[in-house]
Design an enzyme around this catalytic site. Structure first.
Site, PDB file in Angstrom:
ATOM      1  N   GLU A 187    -105.610 -12.383 -59.910  1.00  0.00           N
ATOM      2  CA  GLU A 187    -105.147 -13.162 -58.767  1.00  0.00           C
ATOM      3  C   GLU A 187    -105.327 -12.412 -57.435  1.00  0.00           C
ATOM      4  OE1 GLU A 187    -101.615 -15.696 -61.001  1.00  0.00           O
ATOM      5  OE2 GLU A 187    -101.085 -13.871 -59.907  1.00  0.00           O
ATOM      6  N   PRO A 188    -106.558 -12.245 -56.991  1.00  0.00           N
ATOM      7  CA  PRO A 188    -106.784 -11.578 -55.704  1.00  0.00           C
ATOM      8  C   PRO A 188    -106.480 -12.504 -54.535  1.00  0.00           C
ATOM      9  CG  PRO A 188    -108.859 -12.337 -56.583  1.00  0.00           C
ATOM     10  CD  PRO A 188    -107.816 -12.666 -57.622  1.00  0.00           C
ATOM     11  N   GLY A 189    -105.903 -11.970 -53.504  1.00  0.00           N
ATOM     12  CA  GLY A 189    -105.685 -12.718 -52.272  1.00  0.00           C
ATOM     13  C   GLY A 189    -106.161 -11.879 -51.109  1.00  0.00           C
ATOM     14  N   ARG A 190    -105.416 -10.790 -50.868  1.00  0.00           N
ATOM     15  CA  ARG A 190    -105.752  -9.866 -49.790  1.00  0.00           C
ATOM     16  C   ARG A 190    -107.198  -9.380 -49.896  1.00  0.00           C
ATOM     17  NH1 ARG A 190    -102.061  -6.084 -47.516  1.00  0.00           N
ATOM     18  NH2 ARG A 190    -100.698  -6.497 -49.281  1.00  0.00           N
ATOM     19  N   ARG A 249     -96.923  -7.653 -39.942  1.00  0.00           N
ATOM     20  CA  ARG A 249     -97.025  -6.554 -40.893  1.00  0.00           C
ATOM     21  C   ARG A 249     -96.738  -5.163 -40.300  1.00  0.00           C
ATOM     22  NH1 ARG A 249    -101.227  -5.167 -43.146  1.00  0.00           N
ATOM     23  NH2 ARG A 249    -100.332  -4.562 -45.157  1.00  0.00           N
ATOM     24  N   TYR A 289     -93.931  -3.687 -42.485  1.00  0.00           N
ATOM     25  CA  TYR A 289     -94.391  -2.709 -43.476  1.00  0.00           C
ATOM     26  C   TYR A 289     -94.896  -1.399 -42.875  1.00  0.00           C
ATOM     27  CZ  TYR A 289     -94.766  -6.882 -46.515  1.00  0.00           C
ATOM     28  OH  TYR A 289     -94.524  -8.030 -47.222  1.00  0.00           O
ATOM     29  N   GLY A 333    -103.179  -7.536 -56.345  1.00  0.00           N
ATOM     30  CA  GLY A 333    -102.687  -6.305 -55.723  1.00  0.00           C
ATOM     31  C   GLY A 333    -103.735  -5.273 -55.387  1.00  0.00           C
ATOM     32  N   CYS A 353     -90.035 -10.047 -27.013  1.00  0.00           N
ATOM     33  CA  CYS A 353     -88.886  -9.333 -26.461  1.00  0.00           C
ATOM     34  C   CYS A 353     -88.214  -8.540 -27.575  1.00  0.00           C
ATOM     35  CB  CYS A 353     -87.915 -10.325 -25.829  1.00  0.00           C
ATOM     36  SG  CYS A 353     -86.600  -9.544 -24.885  1.00  0.00           S
TER      37      CYS A 353
END
Length: 431
Positions: A289-292, A329, A333, A247, A360
């Site tokens: 647990e890094p991802g971003r 995104r 978001y 996160g 569309c």
């Protein structure tokens, strides 16, 4: 637009990995995801170094949901990371990439029967369990197989981080995990003796995504370390591993002020050591647990500018050849990004425009009211920091084929995800 990783400007033109973005667009067409492999690898190494992986045998588990083609599995294996998967598809990708299954953490609040069986058959190292339903299925299948399985229990610690409501996961009202504050976790622990084929070796918590403040993570550490002691003293279960989730926030626009990987890791490690010393317990193996924060800034998307609509005294819409199908995104978001014209990085008259997609949908807007230099039809537009949740959340809405992904490094480029053809678009359909 802030330059990230290996981005550089030469003669007013943007380069990534030593390659002209104009050349990339010409060679591979647009829309095109560009993956800065050097930056992704550097981020992996920063985590391994500052999370004390070698010194303390801690683990960095890449959150595959951010971006997980086969090439990324190979990359994180080479960099010594573990892998966090959340579906049978992600698990199968890891398997086909020959990622070591003992280094896989299998998450998910509603794993299907087939997914659980696949995880057991492939030899997943840790199941992260959210509920009794999964506990019972794991126990049943392990009993039938005559095996045992190491698991973590996922808990919701009751921490509300300041982020978008859709990406908060640590607060009480969440679909994830055993709730701590209402006693759900303790009820599970009290009855855990009936799961004879499951080994409870760890706890997991994840408090949300795109979090800039360190304090919520430090609060999480206190809660988790106190639980380690309480569980040992009350239930006689030794928790050897504590997964603190991910996160960590990253830079998207000038309004974002993220901590560095070093700052985040050092704060966490220091807090764990102090907390364990105060509680009089041994420091467990730690997992993050890094991802971003590994891939977001390592990815960019190139588009070709098409129609332009100037509504007097309202705004100017600039439409590109992609949109919500390759980056959901902004619509989902209200995420914000920075952009530029790749051959007008320093010159040109500045104008405020809104970057629209081609779908569309009136909500298919990539960036609202952004100042950009010299934009014209036919230009190549880059939107930066799309490496996380761009390709992985892409879709075929409006029957639009998925874009290609090209990796760049040291002046060389190669396709790591092919552009979807129209024939492939219809491959699963039957007349």
């Amino acid at each position: 637009m802030k330059l990230q990783g290996t981005m550089s400007v030469k003669n007013d033109e943007l380069y990534i990995g030593g390659i002209s973005c104009l050349e990339l667009a010409k060679t591979y067409k647009t829309p095109l995801y560009v993956f800065d492999e050097q930056l992704a690898r550097e981020n992996c190494r920063e985590y391994v170094k500052h999370f004390k992986v070698k010194e303390h045998r801690n683990r960095v588990a890449y959150a595959g949901k951010a971006f997980l083609p086969l090439h990324m599995c190979q990359l994180i294996k080479e960099e010594g990371l573990y892998l966090d998967v959340v579906s049978g598809g992600e698990l199968y990708t890891a398997h086909k990439a020959q990622f070591p299954m003992e280094n896989v953490l299998f998450h998910g609040n509603n794993k299907t029967i087939d997914e659980i069986k696949m995880g057991l058959e492939l030899g997943v190292g840790r199941f992260v369990v959210d509920n009794y339903y999964e506990l019972d299925l794991l126990e049943q299948f392990c009993k039938e197989r005559g095996t045992s399985q190491a698991i973590y229990l996922r808990i919701t610690p009751g921490i509300e981080a300041h982020t978008h409501d859709y990406i908060k996961t640590g607060q009480i009202d969440s679909k994830f995990g055993f709730t701590l504050t209402n006693g759900d976790l303790y009820e599970c622990l009290a009855s855990f003796h009936r799961y004879e084929h499951l080994q409870l070796v760890g706890l997991h918590a994840h408090i949300g995504s795109q979090i800039f403040d360190v304090e919520p993570f430090l609060d999480e550490v206190d809660i988790m370390m106190s639980l380690v002691k309480e569980i040992k003293e009350t239930y006689g279960i030794q928790i050897r591993e504590v997964d603190l989730g991910g996160g960590v926030g990253v830079y998207y626009t000038k309004n974002d002020q993220p901590k560095t990987i070093q700052q985040f890791c050092e704060a966490m490690i220091e807090k764990v050591e102090k907390s364990c010393q105060k509680l009089g317990i041994n420091v467990p193996t730690l997992i993050v647990e890094p991802g971003r924060s590994i891939v977001a800034n390592a990815g960019s998307t190139l588009y070709t500018v098409g129609s332009m609509k100037d509504i007097k005294d309202v705004r100017t819409y600039v439409s590109v050849d992609g949109g919500m199908t390759d980056n959901i995104r902004p619509s989902l978001y209200q995420a914000r990004y920075e952009c530029a014209i790749v051959n007008k990085m320093r010159t040109g008259d500045q104008k405020q425009v809104t970057i629209a997609g081609k779908c569309c949908e009136s909500g298919d807007i990539l960036i609202t009211d952004v100042d950009i230099k010299g934009i014209e039809t036919g230009d190549i537009l880059i939107i930066a920091s799309t490496g996380a949740y761009g390709y992985s959340m892409s879709s075929n809405y409006n029957k639009i084929p998925k874009a290609a992904v090209v990796s760049v490094q040291n002046g060389k480029s190669r396709v790591i995800c092919k552009r979807q053809t129209l024939e492939e678009l219809l491959a699963l359909e039957v007349l």
